[in-house]
Design a protein around this motif. Structure first.
Motif, short mmCIF file in Angstrom:
data_model
loop_
_atom_site.label_atom_id
_atom_site.label_comp_id
_atom_site.label_asym_id
_atom_site.label_seq_id
_atom_site.Cartn_x
_atom_site.Cartn_y
_atom_site.Cartn_z
N PRO A 101 0.92 -1.21 -0.12
CA PRO A 101 0.02 0.16 0.13
C PRO A 101 1.00 1.32 0.01
N LYS A 102 1.88 1.14 0.28
CA LYS A 102 3.03 2.31 0.57
C LYS A 102 3.49 2.93 -0.76
N PHE A 103 3.60 1.74 -1.79
CA PHE A 103 4.19 1.93 -2.91
C PHE A 103 2.83 2.57 -3.83
N ALA A 104 1.99 1.65 -3.55
CA ALA A 104 0.78 2.12 -4.38
C ALA A 104 0.48 3.79 -4.05
N ALA A 105 0.64 4.22 -2.71
CA ALA A 105 0.38 5.45 -2.55
C ALA A 105 1.54 6.33 -3.26
N VAL A 106 2.67 6.08 -3.34
CA VAL A 106 3.72 6.93 -4.02
C VAL A 106 3.08 6.77 -5.46
N GLU A 107 2.73 5.85 -6.06
CA GLU A 107 2.11 5.77 -7.52
C GLU A 107 1.18 6.54 -7.74
N PRO B 79 9.81 4.33 0.45
CA PRO B 79 8.58 4.37 1.04
C PRO B 79 8.50 3.21 2.21
N THR B 80 9.29 2.38 2.44
CA THR B 80 9.01 1.34 3.21
C THR B 80 8.93 1.67 4.68
N PHE B 81 9.90 2.61 5.20
CA PHE B 81 10.06 2.76 6.69
C PHE B 81 9.03 3.40 7.36
N PRO B 82 8.56 4.69 6.77
CA PRO B 82 7.52 5.48 7.47
C PRO B 82 5.77 4.71 7.34
N VAL B 83 5.30 5.08 8.19
CA VAL B 83 3.79 4.39 8.10
C VAL B 83 3.11 4.97 7.18
N LEU B 84 2.24 4.44 6.58
CA LEU B 84 1.37 4.87 5.40
C LEU B 84 0.93 6.28 5.36
N ASP B 85 0.45 6.75 6.48
CA ASP B 85 0.01 8.24 6.53
C ASP B 85 1.40 9.21 6.29
N GLU B 86 2.48 8.66 6.71
CA GLU B 86 3.56 9.48 6.72
C GLU B 86 4.10 9.45 5.35
N VAL B 87 3.78 8.22 4.60
CA VAL B 87 4.32 8.30 3.23
C VAL B 87 3.73 9.17 2.17
N ALA C 53 3.18 14.04 -0.89
CA ALA C 53 2.23 15.19 -1.09
C ALA C 53 3.31 16.41 -1.02
N GLY C 54 4.16 16.23 -0.02
CA GLY C 54 5.27 17.35 0.09
C GLY C 54 6.33 17.39 -1.20
N VAL C 55 6.69 16.30 -1.34
CA VAL C 55 7.54 16.10 -2.48
C VAL C 55 7.03 16.68 -3.92
#
Ligand code: PLP
Length: 420
Positions: free
Chosen positions: A316-322, A391-399, A404-406
């Protein structure tokens, strides 16, 4: 005429306003290193109470005592398939593969490898090929040991083999190439069968050329369809080049990072060379740790089951980045990113000349990204265009917040470039 890509470029004023709002949030987020998250490490908690009183290996070895330089057979059996190395040619060793790579290169500097009478250290120059973008710690290792790095481009199928073949055939100073063949760090590239075959069969001017086959992400799939790669050691052996392959791997991102087990695989001649030299360095590895890993992981299916649990946490973290990159940059010229099907990284490519300013803007807004250039030898990306996202280390919300900041930082850097 105004193209959709131009429309997607924000004006400097609006980009600056968005950025100022981001800075005002006072974030403290880190997308730098490919580390497992605490939730992933929790998956291996049971390891900590193993092996209990049951410290005997399958063959009766008391794992608490000295010896057994090759490592515990039952653990080597579990990883032989995933690393594509016959059990008898696979060593289970210490707590991380980076030290194995480092020490193996040091041994090659100090003692002639099978296939050569000469030590690397006695050569005028030693060069390793570095497919770029690549892994910064591979590069740092070479820099530390006085090995020159020569960049070669990555393609969607692995290193550009036309370039590699030409270079290694011509220059005997080229002694090695770094390869992360499955879900490469940082592009997620999976080497094609043709690339692997060409690496196995190519002609090298150096008789002691070695492929540093760092299969760090062999079982780290992000989808239900695991990528398969061709068997480099098998193909090289069939081509009469078995000695050119050094295979590395570890359980750092399966069980515990740097409290796992690392592996080294190679031809019988290389293994004999390595064992003879390593016997001077240690009497044996931590077999108690080997045993607890064998008990915990059980077999190859046990590893696959365990990796499915990792996937549930990180996919889900990779999906969020995508999702976030697609939402904002799907139609922006010059911005592309990888969509890895495994591994730990996404590579974001931005217009030439903007990567370092994006990383700098993010830092000032409290979002730490891997320094621009880290994916290239000597920390210099000649295009200043590649950013590695982890994106693996932070929790999903932080990713999500960090991404969004990036996005805001990318938009400002683009707007600034448009003005200059
Ligand atoms: N190799 C690659 C390609 C990696 O990405 C990493 C860690 O990020 C390592 C090796 C480090 O492995 P280990 O923990 O086994 O030293």
């Amino acid at each position: 005429m105004t193209s959709p890509a131009d429309l997607a470029r924000p004006t400097l004023g609006s980009a600056r306003a968005e950025y100022n709002a981001l800075v005002a949030q006072g974030m403290k987020l880190d997308l730098t290193r490919g580390k497992p998250s605490s939730a992933q490490l929790d998956l291996a908690t049971a390891l900590l109470s193993l092996p209990g009183e049951d410290y005997k290996a399958a063959d009766g070895t008391d794992t608490r005592n000295y010896g057994g330089l090759n490592g515990l057979t039952e653990l080597r059996e579990i990883f032989s398939g995933a690393l594509q190395v016959p059990v008898e040619q696979l060593i289970a060793f210490g707590n991380g593969s980076l030290e194995l790579m480092h020490d193996t290169v040091v041994q090659a500097l100090l003692s002639p490898l099978p296939g050569s009478e000469e030590r690397w250290i006695d050569q005028e120059r030693i060069v390793f090929l570095a497919p770029v973008p690549g892994y910064d710690r591979h590069f740092a290792l070479c820099e530390r040991l006085g090995i020159e790095l020569q960049a070669v481009p990555m393609t969607a199928d692995g290193p550009d083999m036309d370039v590699v073949e030409e270079l290694v055939a011509a220059d005997p100073a080229i002694k090695g190439i770094w390869c992360v063949p499955k879900y490469s760090n940082p592009t997620g590239t999976v080497y094609s069968d043709d690339t692997v075959r060409r690496l196995a069969e190519m002609t090298t001017a150096a008789p002691d050329f070695r492929i540093m086959w760092d299969n760090a992400y062999a079982v780290h799939h992000l989808t239900e369809t695991p990528a398969e790669i061709a068997d480099l050691l098998g193909l090289a052996t069939a081509a009469g080049n078995g000695d050119r392959v050094f295979v590395f791997g570890s359980t750092s991102k399966i069980t515990l990072a740097n409290a796992g087990v690392a592996f080294f695989g190679a031809s019988p001649a290389n293994i004999a060379w390595w064992l003879a030299l390593t016997a001077k360095r240690t009497i044996g590895p931590d077999k108690v740790n080997h045993l607890r890993h064998a008990m915990f992981l059980r077999d190859a299916d046990g590893v696959a089951d365990h990796m499915r649990k990792h996937r549930e946490i990180i996919a889900p973290k990779f999906a969020a980045v995508e999702r976030i990159l697609t939402e904002h940059f799907a139609h922006v010229n010059g911005i592309t990113w990888t969509t890895p099907t495994g591994g730990y990284f996404v590579t974001l490519t931005v217009p030439a000349g903007t990567a370092s300013s994006i990383v700098g803007l993010a830092k000032a807004a409290g979002i730490v990204l891997t320094p621009a250039g880290a994916t290239h030898p000597y920390g210099k990306d000649p295009e200043d265009a590649v950013i590695r996202l982890a994106p693996t280390f932070p929790v999903l919300d932080e990713v999500e917040k960090a991404m969004a900041g990036v996005v805001v930082c990318v938009k400002l850097a683009l707007a600034q470039q448009g003005q200059s």
